[in-house]
Design a protein around this motif. Structure first.
Motif, PDB file in Angstrom:
ATOM      1  N   ILE A  46     -35.639 -66.865  21.828  1.00  0.00           N
ATOM      2  CA  ILE A  46     -35.575 -65.520  22.267  1.00  0.00           C
ATOM      3  C   ILE A  46     -35.088 -65.442  23.766  1.00  0.00           C
ATOM      4  O   ILE A  46     -35.462 -66.117  24.594  1.00  0.00           O
ATOM      5  CB  ILE A  46     -36.878 -65.081  22.168  1.00  0.00           C
ATOM      6  CG1 ILE A  46     -38.058 -65.847  23.023  1.00  0.00           C
ATOM      7  CG2 ILE A  46     -37.333 -64.725  20.675  1.00  0.00           C
ATOM      8  CD1 ILE A  46     -39.445 -65.098  22.694  1.00  0.00           C
ATOM      9  N   ASP A  47     -34.481 -64.271  23.981  1.00  0.00           N
ATOM     10  CA  ASP A  47     -34.085 -63.717  25.585  1.00  0.00           C
ATOM     11  C   ASP A  47     -34.901 -62.994  25.727  1.00  0.00           C
ATOM     12  O   ASP A  47     -35.229 -61.687  25.125  1.00  0.00           O
ATOM     13  CB  ASP A  47     -32.650 -63.389  25.166  1.00  0.00           C
ATOM     14  CG  ASP A  47     -32.285 -62.719  26.752  1.00  0.00           C
ATOM     15  OD1 ASP A  47     -33.103 -62.676  27.702  1.00  0.00           O
ATOM     16  OD2 ASP A  47     -31.022 -62.484  26.840  1.00  0.00           O
ATOM     17  N   VAL A  48     -35.878 -63.030  26.643  1.00  0.00           N
ATOM     18  CA  VAL A  48     -37.009 -62.043  27.005  1.00  0.00           C
ATOM     19  C   VAL A  48     -36.734 -61.561  28.387  1.00  0.00           C
ATOM     20  O   VAL A  48     -36.759 -62.163  29.238  1.00  0.00           O
ATOM     21  CB  VAL A  48     -38.510 -62.651  26.888  1.00  0.00           C
ATOM     22  CG1 VAL A  48     -39.577 -61.669  26.884  1.00  0.00           C
ATOM     23  CG2 VAL A  48     -38.485 -63.387  25.617  1.00  0.00           C
ATOM     24  N   THR A  49     -36.756 -59.983  28.401  1.00  0.00           N
ATOM     25  CA  THR A  49     -36.681 -59.496  29.698  1.00  0.00           C
ATOM     26  C   THR A  49     -37.980 -59.503  30.706  1.00  0.00           C
ATOM     27  O   THR A  49     -37.815 -60.114  31.832  1.00  0.00           O
ATOM     28  CB  THR A  49     -36.543 -57.781  29.333  1.00  0.00           C
ATOM     29  OG1 THR A  49     -35.221 -57.551  28.735  1.00  0.00           O
ATOM     30  CG2 THR A  49     -36.312 -57.271  30.912  1.00  0.00           C
ATOM     31  N   ARG A 111     -34.619 -60.378  22.109  1.00  0.00           N
ATOM     32  CA  ARG A 111     -33.353 -60.424  21.589  1.00  0.00           C
ATOM     33  C   ARG A 111     -33.301 -62.014  21.065  1.00  0.00           C
ATOM     34  O   ARG A 111     -33.370 -63.069  21.592  1.00  0.00           O
ATOM     35  CB  ARG A 111     -31.964 -60.359  22.345  1.00  0.00           C
ATOM     36  CG  ARG A 111     -31.819 -58.963  22.852  1.00  0.00           C
ATOM     37  CD  ARG A 111     -30.934 -58.654  23.918  1.00  0.00           C
ATOM     38  NE  ARG A 111     -31.334 -59.497  25.023  1.00  0.00           N
ATOM     39  CZ  ARG A 111     -32.309 -58.885  25.988  1.00  0.00           C
ATOM     40  NH1 ARG A 111     -32.790 -57.538  25.531  1.00  0.00           N
ATOM     41  NH2 ARG A 111     -32.862 -59.534  26.952  1.00  0.00           N
ATOM     42  N   PHE A 112     -33.145 -62.031  19.484  1.00  0.00           N
ATOM     43  CA  PHE A 112     -33.430 -63.280  18.883  1.00  0.00           C
ATOM     44  C   PHE A 112     -32.188 -63.930  18.306  1.00  0.00           C
ATOM     45  O   PHE A 112     -31.382 -63.234  17.958  1.00  0.00           O
ATOM     46  CB  PHE A 112     -34.382 -63.117  17.624  1.00  0.00           C
ATOM     47  CG  PHE A 112     -34.557 -64.580  16.989  1.00  0.00           C
ATOM     48  CD1 PHE A 112     -34.911 -65.534  17.433  1.00  0.00           C
ATOM     49  CD2 PHE A 112     -33.976 -64.595  15.679  1.00  0.00           C
ATOM     50  CE1 PHE A 112     -35.362 -66.631  16.437  1.00  0.00           C
ATOM     51  CE2 PHE A 112     -34.030 -65.752  14.746  1.00  0.00           C
ATOM     52  CZ  PHE A 112     -34.662 -66.722  15.426  1.00  0.00           C
ATOM     53  N   SER A 113     -31.847 -65.215  18.631  1.00  0.00           N
ATOM     54  CA  SER A 113     -30.735 -65.621  17.987  1.00  0.00           C
ATOM     55  C   SER A 113     -30.912 -67.084  17.357  1.00  0.00           C
ATOM     56  O   SER A 113     -32.222 -67.749  17.827  1.00  0.00           O
ATOM     57  CB  SER A 113     -29.394 -66.043  19.104  1.00  0.00           C
ATOM     58  OG  SER A 113     -29.170 -64.616  19.518  1.00  0.00           O
ATOM     59  N   ALA A 114     -30.023 -67.513  16.370  1.00  0.00           N
ATOM     60  CA  ALA A 114     -30.300 -68.802  15.880  1.00  0.00           C
ATOM     61  C   ALA A 114     -29.313 -69.449  15.301  1.00  0.00           C
ATOM     62  O   ALA A 114     -28.361 -68.611  14.954  1.00  0.00           O
ATOM     63  CB  ALA A 114     -31.461 -68.624  14.757  1.00  0.00           C
ATOM     64  N   ILE A 115     -29.426 -70.815  14.994  1.00  0.00           N
ATOM     65  CA  ILE A 115     -28.458 -71.654  14.370  1.00  0.00           C
ATOM     66  C   ILE A 115     -29.268 -72.245  13.034  1.00  0.00           C
ATOM     67  O   ILE A 115     -30.204 -72.762  13.140  1.00  0.00           O
ATOM     68  CB  ILE A 115     -27.967 -72.752  15.149  1.00  0.00           C
ATOM     69  CG1 ILE A 115     -27.334 -72.416  16.658  1.00  0.00           C
ATOM     70  CG2 ILE A 115     -27.076 -73.912  14.340  1.00  0.00           C
ATOM     71  CD1 ILE A 115     -25.988 -71.953  16.243  1.00  0.00           C
ATOM     72  N   ARG A 244     -29.889 -60.750  17.546  1.00  0.00           N
ATOM     73  CA  ARG A 244     -28.686 -60.494  18.168  1.00  0.00           C
ATOM     74  C   ARG A 244     -27.564 -61.325  17.507  1.00  0.00           C
ATOM     75  O   ARG A 244     -26.581 -60.769  17.324  1.00  0.00           O
ATOM     76  CB  ARG A 244     -28.648 -60.980  19.720  1.00  0.00           C
ATOM     77  CG  ARG A 244     -27.312 -61.039  20.530  1.00  0.00           C
ATOM     78  CD  ARG A 244     -27.255 -61.798  21.808  1.00  0.00           C
ATOM     79  NE  ARG A 244     -25.938 -61.960  22.330  1.00  0.00           N
ATOM     80  CZ  ARG A 244     -25.887 -62.527  23.412  1.00  0.00           C
ATOM     81  NH1 ARG A 244     -26.714 -63.232  24.054  1.00  0.00           N
ATOM     82  NH2 ARG A 244     -24.567 -62.716  23.822  1.00  0.00           N
ATOM     83  N   LEU A 245     -27.882 -62.591  17.150  1.00  0.00           N
ATOM     84  CA  LEU A 245     -26.897 -63.206  16.546  1.00  0.00           C
ATOM     85  C   LEU A 245     -27.740 -64.512  15.556  1.00  0.00           C
ATOM     86  O   LEU A 245     -28.644 -65.267  16.000  1.00  0.00           O
ATOM     87  CB  LEU A 245     -25.974 -63.834  17.342  1.00  0.00           C
ATOM     88  CG  LEU A 245     -25.046 -64.923  16.849  1.00  0.00           C
ATOM     89  CD1 LEU A 245     -23.719 -64.141  16.129  1.00  0.00           C
ATOM     90  CD2 LEU A 245     -24.147 -65.500  17.976  1.00  0.00           C
TER      91      LEU A 245
END
Length: 279
Positions: A46-49, A111-115, A244-245
């Motif tokens: 997670i990208d946290v502001t 914003r959450f991203s994962a593989i 996000r992705l």
């Protein structure tokens, strides 16, 4: 081209996994998708502001729930249970608690991203490689580190510094290995795009109890895991606006690079049901 046009000061990322990295047991028998062993492994961030604000609100929510008479007697809420009483963990929390946590998370700028890796396909690749190199042995950390490199592709070139908190795995200190994986990603981007980046990267191994933002990424990762492992999209649909992705590396039906899901190309249960069984 260089990375001198930096924006912001410091970027905070929080990383956790879902599923496991096990492929074989001690007798070298395949255990993927058997009881106690997942079919998929995923690594999410997670990208946290405002991580400090998110952390405080998660801790305050947990205190409120623990003090609520409604939850009196729930085993996971008892100090001796070492579960919700210490930190939120989607797998261990009861449904009423999950609802409160998810409701809090979607109010934040996250914003959450994962593989995603399909371990059945990893088994095939390991077996094929063993035929060529009989002495090769699968090492879970190698797969984990490759996921780290791909997860952070093009994420380390725009800010003045980076602080990346990883949920601890086991007792060994893998800080150096993780930093190497991140630098490998920057080297790949440098070669392919000519982007030079030298911003410092701080790798911090931690636990959900010590860093509440790891509890947040655990919840997102759990929702995605439920979609893949249980074909349950209820939780995933709820958090989708914050996604996000997602890169499904081993879904190569359309491209050799895997399937990419984003707000322009949503991931839902229908996407997975069109897959060929075993792929």
């Amino acid at each position: 081209m260089t990375g001198e046009n930096l924006i912001g000061s410091s970027k905070n990322y929080f990383v956790d996994e879902a599923g496991d990295l096990n492929l074989f047991n001690r007798r070298k028998k395949i255990v993927v998708a058997t009881e106690g062993c997942s079919t998929f492994f995923l690594l999410g961030l997670i990208d946290v502001t405002s991580p400090d604000v998110l952390g405080r609100e998660l801790e305050e929510l947990r205190r409120q729930l623990l003090a609520d008479p409604y939850f009196k007697g729930i085993p996971s809420m008892q100090p001796g249970g070492r579960k919700t009483a210490l930190a939120f963990h989607a797998k261990d929390d009861i449904p009423e608690v999950r609802r409160e946590v998810f409701s809090l998370l979607i109010k934040h700028d996250i914003r959450f991203s994962a593989i995603i890796r399909d371990k059945r396909q990893i088994v095939k690749k390991v077996q094929e490689h063993n035929q060529k190199v009989p002495g090769y042995r699968y090492h879970p950390n190698q797969l984990y580190d490759r996921c780290v490199s791909r997860l952070f592709k093009e994420r380390l070139h725009q800010n003045a510094s980076y602080r990346i908190v990883f949920a601890k795995r086991g007792t060994s200190d893998r800080t150096t290995a993780l930093l190497k994986a991140l630098e490998t990603e920057r080297s790949n981007v440098r070669r392919s795009h000519g982007v030079e980046a030298t911003a410092p990267i701080e790798v911090v191994p931690s636990t959900p109890k010590l860093d509440p933002c790891l509890q947040a990424v655990d919840y997102f990762a759990w929702a995605l895991q439920r979609l893949y492992e249980k074909q349950d999209e209820r939780y995933w649909q709820f958090v989708w606006p914050k996604v996000r992705l997602v890169i499904d590396v081993d879904d190569v039906r359309r491209t050799e690079y895997g399937e990419y899901y984003s707000q322009k190309s949503p991931l839902d249960l229908g996407c997975l049901q069109t897959k060929t069984p075993g792929i």
